[in-house]
Design an enzyme around this catalytic site. Structure first.
Site, PDB file in Angstrom:
ATOM      1  N   SER A 105      22.886  36.359   9.635  1.00 19.24           N
ATOM      2  CA  SER A 105      21.748  37.274   9.749  1.00 19.24           C
ATOM      3  C   SER A 105      21.842  38.411   8.739  1.00 19.24           C
ATOM      4  O   SER A 105      20.824  38.841   8.185  1.00 19.24           O
ATOM      5  CB  SER A 105      21.655  37.824  11.176  1.00 19.24           C
ATOM      6  OG  SER A 105      22.878  38.425  11.571  1.00 19.24           O
ATOM      7  N   ASN A 106      23.046  38.896   8.450  1.00 15.82           N
ATOM      8  CA  ASN A 106      23.199  39.956   7.446  1.00 15.82           C
ATOM      9  C   ASN A 106      22.898  39.456   6.039  1.00 15.82           C
ATOM     10  O   ASN A 106      22.641  40.258   5.139  1.00 15.82           O
ATOM     11  CB  ASN A 106      24.616  40.535   7.479  1.00 15.82           C
ATOM     12  CG  ASN A 106      24.831  41.465   8.662  1.00 15.82           C
ATOM     13  OD1 ASN A 106      23.880  41.928   9.278  1.00 15.82           O
ATOM     14  ND2 ASN A 106      26.082  41.711   8.998  1.00 15.82           N
TER      15      ASN A 106
ATOM     16  N   LYS B 269      30.291  31.351  17.625  1.00 16.86           N
ATOM     17  CA  LYS B 269      30.161  32.752  17.263  1.00 16.86           C
ATOM     18  C   LYS B 269      29.082  33.328  18.184  1.00 16.86           C
ATOM     19  O   LYS B 269      27.907  32.994  18.068  1.00 16.86           O
ATOM     20  CB  LYS B 269      29.750  32.922  15.802  1.00 16.86           C
ATOM     21  CG  LYS B 269      29.573  34.390  15.399  1.00 16.86           C
ATOM     22  CD  LYS B 269      28.996  34.525  14.012  1.00 16.86           C
ATOM     23  CE  LYS B 269      28.729  36.002  13.700  1.00 16.86           C
ATOM     24  NZ  LYS B 269      27.892  36.175  12.495  1.00 16.86           N
TER      25      LYS B 269
ATOM     26  N   SER C 194      27.031  36.451  19.369  1.00 17.29           N
ATOM     27  CA  SER C 194      26.620  37.791  18.970  1.00 17.29           C
ATOM     28  C   SER C 194      25.812  38.504  20.044  1.00 17.29           C
ATOM     29  O   SER C 194      25.156  39.513  19.770  1.00 17.29           O
ATOM     30  CB  SER C 194      25.796  37.719  17.674  1.00 17.29           C
ATOM     31  OG  SER C 194      26.568  37.225  16.600  1.00 17.29           O
TER      32      SER C 194
ATOM     33  N   GLY D 149      30.898  38.098  17.652  1.00 19.82           N
ATOM     34  CA  GLY D 149      29.954  38.100  16.543  1.00 19.82           C
ATOM     35  C   GLY D 149      29.655  39.444  15.937  1.00 19.82           C
ATOM     36  O   GLY D 149      28.856  39.539  15.015  1.00 19.82           O
TER      37      GLY D 149
END
Length: 318
Positions: free
Chosen positions: A83-84, A202, A204, A228
């Site tokens: 997402s980053n 993972k 988040s 995450g």
């Protein structure tokens, strides 16, 4: 989790110890033939942003520059196209080139986790195979969510099973409900944990109770639970097995007592309030290239930049 020079310095001893804690037999990066859990994900895996030029093209030179900064910090590996990394805004050929660029610049003893999740099972299988060819060691597969009402546990189990069956590299499930509006059901995770080519998840969500259940209920499986976000890294570490996006797996492999623990919330303060534009702006204050985001993500307004700077100054980060 983006660590600038000032943050990295107090964490260096702990990160070095973390790397030493990883068994030597797990440090090789060659992908084994056949399915089986052979990679150990204990350690810190910072998620990379994708740098863009002023014309919003992927800036591979800037990407290499950021990787040069990361090379001096003993992270276990890196996460790309999460997402980053503005993964949804990249074309398929850009995603593959980003992975190739990172793999070329990344030392061979560092693992590369690459996002490859698509909305359809077939597209995910194809992209995952291409990611493996580009140099990814692990495929990070986010939950399909466009038709979220139809994404039952059975549908998701079938999706991930087909992807893992076809993938030449291990698969990590990726649940990020803040972005997808869909939390991968616990019963689906427990079923998928038994697949020989699904390495872990993972998570988040920040739900520590849920993560604790995953750890407890998969203790007989070779299944790794990854926190995450650095925002709940220390809380997940209390479960007994953790790192970030890091494996909730073993004691003794997380930063602790180094004077740097309190700074782990820095990235969370940025992204929760200001998103990726805020993260990229903050990177520039610590020697990294942030640059613009792709539209429709808008840059911070001048008042927002001042608010962000004030937050950093008040906390002693600038």
């Amino acid at each position: 989790m983006v660590l600038g020079v000032r943050l990295a310095s107090p964490l260096q001893p702990a990160l070095a110890a973390l790397c030493q804690a990883v068994p030597r037999q797990h440090r090789g990066l060659s992908t084994p033939s056949g399915h089986g859990h052979t990679l150990d994900l204990r350690g810190i895996f910072p998620p990379l942003t994708t740098p863009f030029s002023s014309t919003r093209e992927v800036d591979y030179a800037r990407l290499e520059g950021n990787l040069h900064h990361y090379a001096s910090i003993p992270f276990r590996g890196l996460v790309v196209l999460g997402s980053n990394g503005e993964y949804p805004y990249l074309a398929p050929h850009e995603r593959l080139e980003v992975v190739s660029c990172v793999r070329r610049a990344l030392p061979r003893d560092r693992l590369l986790l690459a996002g490859s999740g698509c909305e359809s099972t077939q597209a995910t299988i194809e992209l995952t195979s291409s990611m493996a060819e580009a140099g990814a060691n692990v495929a990070l597969v986010v939950t399909p969510c466009y038709y979220r009402g139809a994404m039952t546990s059975a549908a998701l189990v079938q999706h991930y099973t087909e992807v893992a069956d076809a993938s030449p590299i291990p698969v990590v499930l990726y649940s990020v409900p803040a972005n997808t509006g869909l939390d991968l059901p616990l019963e689906a995770v427990l079923t998928l944990a038994q697949h020989p080519n699904i390495l872990g998840i993972k998570d988040s969500s920040g739900d520590i109770t849920r993560m604790g259940l995953m750890v407890h209920k998969t203790r007989q499986e070779d299944f790794q639970v990854l926190a995450g976000s650095a925002g709940f890294l220390l809380a997940s570490y209390a479960l007994g097995r953790c790192c970030c996006p890091c494996s909730v797996r073993d004691m003794g492999c997380c930063p602790g007592g180094t004077g740097g623990d309190w700074q782990l919330g820095r990235g969370r303060k940025v992204t929760r309030r200001f998103g990726i534009p805020g993260l990229k702006k903050a990177m520039e204050w610590f020697g990294y290239y942030g640059g613009p985001c792709r539209s429709p993500l808008a840059p911070l307004s001048p008042p927002q930049v001042e608010e962000l700077r004030g937050t950093f100054s008040t906390n002693g980060w600038l």
